[in-house]
Scaffold this active site. Structure first.
Site, PDB file in Angstrom:
ATOM      1  NE  ARG A 273       2.425   0.106  -3.090  1.00  0.00           N
ATOM      2  CZ  ARG A 273       2.706  -0.739  -4.016  1.00  0.00           C
ATOM      3  NH1 ARG A 273       1.664  -0.787  -5.114  1.00  0.00           N
ATOM      4  NH2 ARG A 273       3.656  -1.554  -3.901  1.00  0.00           N
TER       5      ARG A 273
ATOM      6  CE  LYS B 181       5.488   1.736  -3.189  1.00  0.00           C
ATOM      7  NZ  LYS B 181       6.255   1.706  -2.169  1.00  0.00           N
TER       8      LYS B 181
ATOM      9  CG  HIS C 215      -0.671   1.817   3.719  1.00  0.00           C
ATOM     10  ND1 HIS C 215      -0.506   1.565   2.324  1.00  0.00           N
ATOM     11  CD2 HIS C 215       0.322   1.027   4.156  1.00  0.00           C
ATOM     12  CE1 HIS C 215       0.392   0.784   1.888  1.00  0.00           C
ATOM     13  NE2 HIS C 215       0.997   0.235   3.023  1.00  0.00           N
TER      14      HIS C 215
ATOM     15  NE  ARG D 278      -0.177  -2.382  -0.381  1.00  0.00           N
ATOM     16  CZ  ARG D 278      -0.007  -2.947  -1.610  1.00  0.00           C
ATOM     17  NH1 ARG D 278      -0.975  -3.084  -2.316  1.00  0.00           N
ATOM     18  NH2 ARG D 278       1.581  -3.482  -1.729  1.00  0.00           N
TER      19      ARG D 278
ATOM     20  CG  HIS E 231       4.732  -6.634  -1.969  1.00  0.00           C
ATOM     21  ND1 HIS E 231       4.417  -7.315  -0.982  1.00  0.00           N
ATOM     22  CD2 HIS E 231       4.518  -5.320  -1.603  1.00  0.00           C
ATOM     23  CE1 HIS E 231       3.838  -6.465  -0.130  1.00  0.00           C
ATOM     24  NE2 HIS E 231       3.908  -5.552  -0.666  1.00  0.00           N
TER      25      HIS E 231
ATOM     26  CE1 TYR F 110       1.963  -7.616   3.580  1.00  0.00           C
ATOM     27  CE2 TYR F 110       0.414  -7.298   5.105  1.00  0.00           C
ATOM     28  CZ  TYR F 110       1.249  -6.675   3.948  1.00  0.00           C
ATOM     29  OH  TYR F 110       1.071  -5.275   3.703  1.00  0.00           O
TER      30      TYR F 110
END
Length: 299
Positions: A153, A176, A244, A247, A270, A279
């Protein structure tokens, strides 16, 4: 003190320090909480505090969403605002709070479209050549290669500090919710970062970010977004090719090359496999594009 302003400030602190949410999430949730409280003052005809917020009914929240619909809010944006409102009301009322149950709007989950490697290199090259100085060009080139080559990110790339130096063939990244993961650092990407470091006029220290602005402070993600936008316009490349999207391209090209979803989940950081599974649709769409463009009997 339980005025709306005080509660929103406490909510902001809770998200930043207690929940360790990203700056983007904090900003979005706090903006929604402020807007919601402002609406309620008019809707309820008076000051809004903890008592009023914990006594809200379904109709009150529906009225707010209807008000926002009048501003042209999409289903996806309305769903995000409803999520923020629920988080705010839960914070105000505590874990035992009775939040009115409202079914969120139906959202469409878009499939991120991968950028082609040629487009990515073209954008990065144009940005590097158009930069005001060699070190700035080397910096922007290195950042974009890092986003594409390691699937970071933009905030993760720009948060890297001198503690990551000297570089090796892997990189420890904080994502995150302050979760760390190890990602590959390809030789070409490592070389680009090292070249930038050699040219950068600002000293690299353990606690400062690697990628710097012209005056030596942390590099702003908005600057990277802006130069990508300018290069896109000059090169006639789709406006969906954002930082983004690099990515997304990293993930799609790995999947097409045979990577399994669990490995991809770890590389992308994730929390849930469901976030990675999107994806599979990306790759199917990409393969369909290839088929329709190349197969002699397609269509």
């Amino acid at each position: 003190m339980d005025s709306a302003n005080a509660l929103v400030k406490d909510f902001s602190r809770h998200l930043r320090e207690g929940r360790r949410r990203s700056q983007h999430t904090v900003r979005a949730y706090v903006t929604t909480a402020e807007r919601f409280c402002s609406f309620l003052m008019e809707h309820l005809g008076g000051a809004v505090g903890k008592a009023e917020l914990t006594a809200l009914k379904q109709t009150d929240i529906r009225s707010y969403l209807a008000f926002r619909r009048g501003d042209g809010l999409s289903n996806n944006s309305a769903a995000r605002e409803l999520s923020a409102i629920r988080a705010f009301l839960k914070f105000v009322g505590g874990d035992d709070s009775q939040i009115p149950k409202i079914k969120g709007p139906k959202v469409t989950r878009g499939v991120p479209r991968p950028a082609s490697p040629d487009d990515i290199v073209a954008i990065a090259g144009d940005i590097a050549e158009s930069a005001s100085s060699d070190w700035v060009g080397a910096r922007d080139w290195a950042v974009l290669l890092l986003l594409y080559g390691s699937g970071l990110r933009i905030s993760e790339a720009l948060d890297l500090t001198g503690d990551a130096l000297p570089l090796t063939d892997t990189l420890r990244v904080t994502g995150k919710r302050s979760k760390t993961r190890i990602v590959p650092l390809l030789p070409k990407v490592r070389e680009a970062i090292e070249q930038y470091i050699d040219l950068c006029p600002h000293p690299m220290t353990l606690d400062q970010t690697i990628f710097r602005g012209k005056r030596g402070g942390p590099l702003s993600p908005n600057l990277i977004r802006r130069v990508v936008q300018q290069a896109r316009g000059k090169l006639g490349i789709s406006d969906k090719t954002t930082p983004h999207a690099l990515r997304h391209s990293f993930a799609t090209h790995l999947l097409a090359g045979g990577a399994d979803l669990r490995s991809l989940q770890e590389l992308l950081g994730h929390a849930s496999l469901s976030s990675t599974q999107v994806y599979t649709a990306v790759d199917a769409a990409h393969l369909l594009d290839v088929y329709q463009n190349a197969h002699p009997r397609a269509g």
